[in-house]
Write an enzyme that holds these catalytic residues in place. Structure first.
Site, PDB file in Angstrom:
ATOM      1  N   ASP A   5      -8.446  -4.025   7.438  1.00 57.04           N
ATOM      2  CA  ASP A   5      -8.567  -2.595   7.743  1.00 57.04           C
ATOM      3  C   ASP A   5      -9.045  -2.360   9.185  1.00 57.04           C
ATOM      4  O   ASP A   5      -9.758  -3.187   9.749  1.00 57.04           O
ATOM      5  CB  ASP A   5      -9.561  -1.954   6.747  1.00 57.04           C
ATOM      6  N   GLU A  48      -1.057   3.787  -2.035  1.00 55.34           N
ATOM      7  CA  GLU A  48      -1.494   5.040  -1.392  1.00 55.34           C
ATOM      8  C   GLU A  48      -0.994   5.151   0.058  1.00 55.34           C
ATOM      9  O   GLU A  48      -0.863   6.248   0.600  1.00 55.34           O
ATOM     10  CB  GLU A  48      -3.020   5.141  -1.398  1.00 55.34           C
ATOM     11  N   ASN A  49      -0.710   4.010   0.690  1.00 55.13           N
ATOM     12  CA  ASN A  49      -0.258   4.044   2.085  1.00 55.13           C
ATOM     13  C   ASN A  49       1.118   4.695   2.245  1.00 55.13           C
ATOM     14  O   ASN A  49       1.496   5.088   3.353  1.00 55.13           O
ATOM     15  CB  ASN A  49      -0.244   2.634   2.702  1.00 55.13           C
ATOM     16  N   TRP A  50       1.854   4.857   1.135  1.00 55.05           N
ATOM     17  CA  TRP A  50       3.133   5.574   1.216  1.00 55.05           C
ATOM     18  C   TRP A  50       2.920   7.015   1.654  1.00 55.05           C
ATOM     19  O   TRP A  50       3.836   7.671   2.147  1.00 55.05           O
ATOM     20  CB  TRP A  50       3.855   5.572  -0.143  1.00 55.05           C
ATOM     21  N   ARG A  78      -1.451   4.546  16.676  1.00 50.58           N
ATOM     22  CA  ARG A  78      -1.886   3.685  15.569  1.00 50.58           C
ATOM     23  C   ARG A  78      -1.040   2.413  15.440  1.00 50.58           C
ATOM     24  O   ARG A  78      -1.534   1.342  15.142  1.00 50.58           O
ATOM     25  CB  ARG A  78      -1.816   4.469  14.248  1.00 50.58           C
ATOM     26  N   ARG A  85     -13.703  -7.412   3.671  1.00 48.35           N
ATOM     27  CA  ARG A  85     -13.077  -6.192   4.203  1.00 48.35           C
ATOM     28  C   ARG A  85     -13.566  -5.974   5.617  1.00 48.35           C
ATOM     29  O   ARG A  85     -14.773  -5.963   5.879  1.00 48.35           O
ATOM     30  CB  ARG A  85     -13.400  -4.953   3.358  1.00 48.35           C
ATOM     31  N   HIS A 108      -1.410  -1.837  14.575  1.00 47.96           N
ATOM     32  CA  HIS A 108      -0.719  -2.666  13.579  1.00 47.96           C
ATOM     33  C   HIS A 108      -0.063  -3.878  14.248  1.00 47.96           C
ATOM     34  O   HIS A 108      -0.112  -4.985  13.732  1.00 47.96           O
ATOM     35  CB  HIS A 108       0.334  -1.849  12.823  1.00 47.96           C
ATOM     36  N   GLY A 145      -5.779   1.242  12.975  1.00 47.57           N
ATOM     37  CA  GLY A 145      -5.614   2.555  13.594  1.00 47.57           C
ATOM     38  C   GLY A 145      -6.756   2.880  14.539  1.00 47.57           C
ATOM     39  O   GLY A 145      -6.547   3.324  15.675  1.00 47.57           O
ATOM     40  N   ARG A 146      -7.980   2.631  14.066  1.00 48.43           N
ATOM     41  CA  ARG A 146      -9.153   2.929  14.908  1.00 48.43           C
ATOM     42  C   ARG A 146      -9.209   2.009  16.123  1.00 48.43           C
ATOM     43  O   ARG A 146      -9.625   2.400  17.208  1.00 48.43           O
ATOM     44  CB  ARG A 146     -10.444   2.803  14.076  1.00 48.43           C
TER      45      ARG A 146
HETATM   46  C1  IPE Z   1      -6.608  -0.309   2.414  1.00 44.50           C
HETATM   47  O1  IPE Z   1      -6.860   0.302   3.629  1.00 44.50           O
HETATM   48  C2  IPE Z   1      -5.179  -0.785   2.377  1.00 44.50           C
HETATM   49  C3  IPE Z   1      -4.857  -1.879   3.261  1.00 44.50           C
HETATM   50  C4  IPE Z   1      -5.676  -2.528   4.054  1.00 44.50           C
HETATM   51  C5  IPE Z   1      -3.481  -2.302   3.237  1.00 44.50           C
HETATM   52  P1  IPE Z   1      -6.774   1.888   3.802  1.00 44.50           P
HETATM   53  O2  IPE Z   1      -7.134   2.166   5.208  1.00 44.50           O
HETATM   54  O3  IPE Z   1      -5.488   2.382   3.340  1.00 44.50           O
HETATM   55  O4  IPE Z   1      -7.909   2.383   2.798  1.00 44.50           O
HETATM   56  P2  IPE Z   1      -8.687   3.763   2.743  1.00 44.50           P
HETATM   57  O5  IPE Z   1      -7.656   4.836   2.616  1.00 44.50           O
HETATM   58  O6  IPE Z   1      -9.483   3.901   3.992  1.00 44.50           O
HETATM   59  O7  IPE Z   1      -9.567   3.642   1.544  1.00 44.50           O
HETATM   60  C1  IPE Z   2      -5.157  -1.218   7.980  1.00 43.66           C
HETATM   61  O1  IPE Z   2      -5.514  -0.466   9.085  1.00 43.66           O
HETATM   62  C2  IPE Z   2      -3.664  -1.421   7.885  1.00 43.66           C
HETATM   63  C3  IPE Z   2      -3.000  -0.698   6.798  1.00 43.66           C
HETATM   64  C4  IPE Z   2      -3.588   0.042   5.909  1.00 43.66           C
HETATM   65  C5  IPE Z   2      -1.556  -0.829   6.704  1.00 43.66           C
HETATM   66  P1  IPE Z   2      -5.486   1.127   9.040  1.00 43.66           P
HETATM   67  O2  IPE Z   2      -4.128   1.582   9.431  1.00 43.66           O
HETATM   68  O3  IPE Z   2      -5.983   1.617   7.738  1.00 43.66           O
HETATM   69  O4  IPE Z   2      -6.525   1.482  10.199  1.00 43.66           O
HETATM   70  P2  IPE Z   2      -7.669   2.593  10.143  1.00 43.66           P
HETATM   71  O5  IPE Z   2      -8.482   2.315   8.918  1.00 43.66           O
HETATM   72  O6  IPE Z   2      -6.999   3.910  10.095  1.00 43.66           O
HETATM   73  O7  IPE Z   2      -8.450   2.365  11.387  1.00 43.66           O
HETATM   74 MG    MG Z   3      -7.816   2.050   7.007  1.00 40.18          MG
END
Ligand code: IPE
Ligand code: IPE
Ligand code: MG
Length: 246
Positions: free
Chosen positions: A21, A68-70, A34, A189, A38, A24-25
């Site tokens: 995780d 949920e990422n969808w 973002r 995590r 990745h 994006g940040r």
């Molecule tokens: C969890 O991260 C999913 C993956 C790392 C693939 P998210 O960034 O989607 O989780 P939430 O929404 O902050 O809980």
């Molecule tokens: C994890 O990083 C990758 C996926 C969930 C695919 P994020 O994209 O959730 O990054 P943040 O949490 O927004 O920083």
């Molecule tokens: Mg995240």
């Protein structure tokens, strides 16, 4: 800085799972989009996979995309899927070089056909490898996994294939996506979030949890070692008393 050599090879976790995780940040901190995060996360995946293989960890499971990422913006989802395809293509050689067997859990049918095809190809071309099993959680959601298992078991009861008295934990296990994996020993995590986000709820019942305050693209060998060192310094009691363990 910690290195792999410091670890006690007799007390390694058998199954390590990682919620990768913070991409994006990481990008936002650099004033970038973002997707830049990745892209840089892929390098951290490669290094972590190689380091775990070097350590002879038996099972590594990576949370790459949740159900949920969808719900993220279409352009981000599309780019993530493209990144998956290109990484699979690029990493096949490294997987074979390191004797790693690839597998996947999740609703794989919901992935774009290109991603499904590439995934199937790499899974098949690494299927004879005998070292670490690397499992990608793709379009994975633990509640969905449990829902599917309950449906399958209910159907078997209805068709008299199994009787309700015989439904035990082992039966449930065999109906999960993870039927070929042991329980998770260590769950890591990154990014400072302290939550599970629908990952392996059943399988982490007795996992040791390790939360680290670095964004995924910055995750390096010494962070992995710190996590495993922390694991090695814990007493896993599984409900017993400390005295009973000795
Ligand atoms: C969890 O991260 C999913 C993956 C790392 C693939 P998210 O960034 O989607 O989780 P939430 O929404 O902050 O809980
Ligand atoms: C994890 O990083 C990758 C996926 C969930 C695919 P994020 O994209 O959730 O990054 P943040 O949490 O927004 O920083
Ligand atoms: Mg995240």
């Amino acid at each position: 800085m910690h290195t792999l050599e410091e670890l006690n090879k007799n007390r390694l976790p058998k199954h390590v799972a990682i919620i990768m995780d913070g991409n994006g940040r990481w990008a936002k901190e650099r004033g970038k989009l973002r997707i830049f995060g990745h892209q840089n996360g892929v390098e951290a995946v490669r290094k972590t996979v190689e380091n775990c293989a070097k350590l002879q960890i038996q099972f590594l499971t990576l949370y790459a995309f949740s159900t949920e990422n969808w719900n993220r913006p279409k352009i981000e989802v599309e780019t993530l899927m493209k990144l998956l395809v290109s990484s699979l293509r690029k990493e096949l050689k490294t997987l074979n070089k390191n004797n790693i067997k690839l597998s996947a859990i999740g609703n794989i049918d919901s992935l774009p056909s290109k991603a499904q095809k590439e995934l199937a190809e790499v899974i098949s071309k690494t299927s004879k490898n005998t070292g670490m099993t690397l499992t990608l959680a793709l379009s994975y959601g633990s509640r969905e996994e449990i829902k599917i298992a309950v449906k399958e078991i209910a159907l078997k009861v209805k068709n008299n294939i199994i009787s309700p008295e015989n439904i035990d934990e082992a039966v449930i296990n065999t109906h999960l996506y993870t039927h070929f994996l042991p329980d998770v020993d260590l769950l890591i995590r990154t990014s400072g979030e302290h939550r599970i986000s629908n990952f392996l709820l059943w399988q982490i019942a007795y996992a040791e949890l390790y939360f680290i305050d670095v964004f995924w693209p910055d995750f390096r060998e010494h962070h992995l070692v710190e996590a495993i060192l922390s694991y090695q310094n814990r007493e896993r009691r599984f409900g017993k008393t400390s005295e009973q363990l000795n």
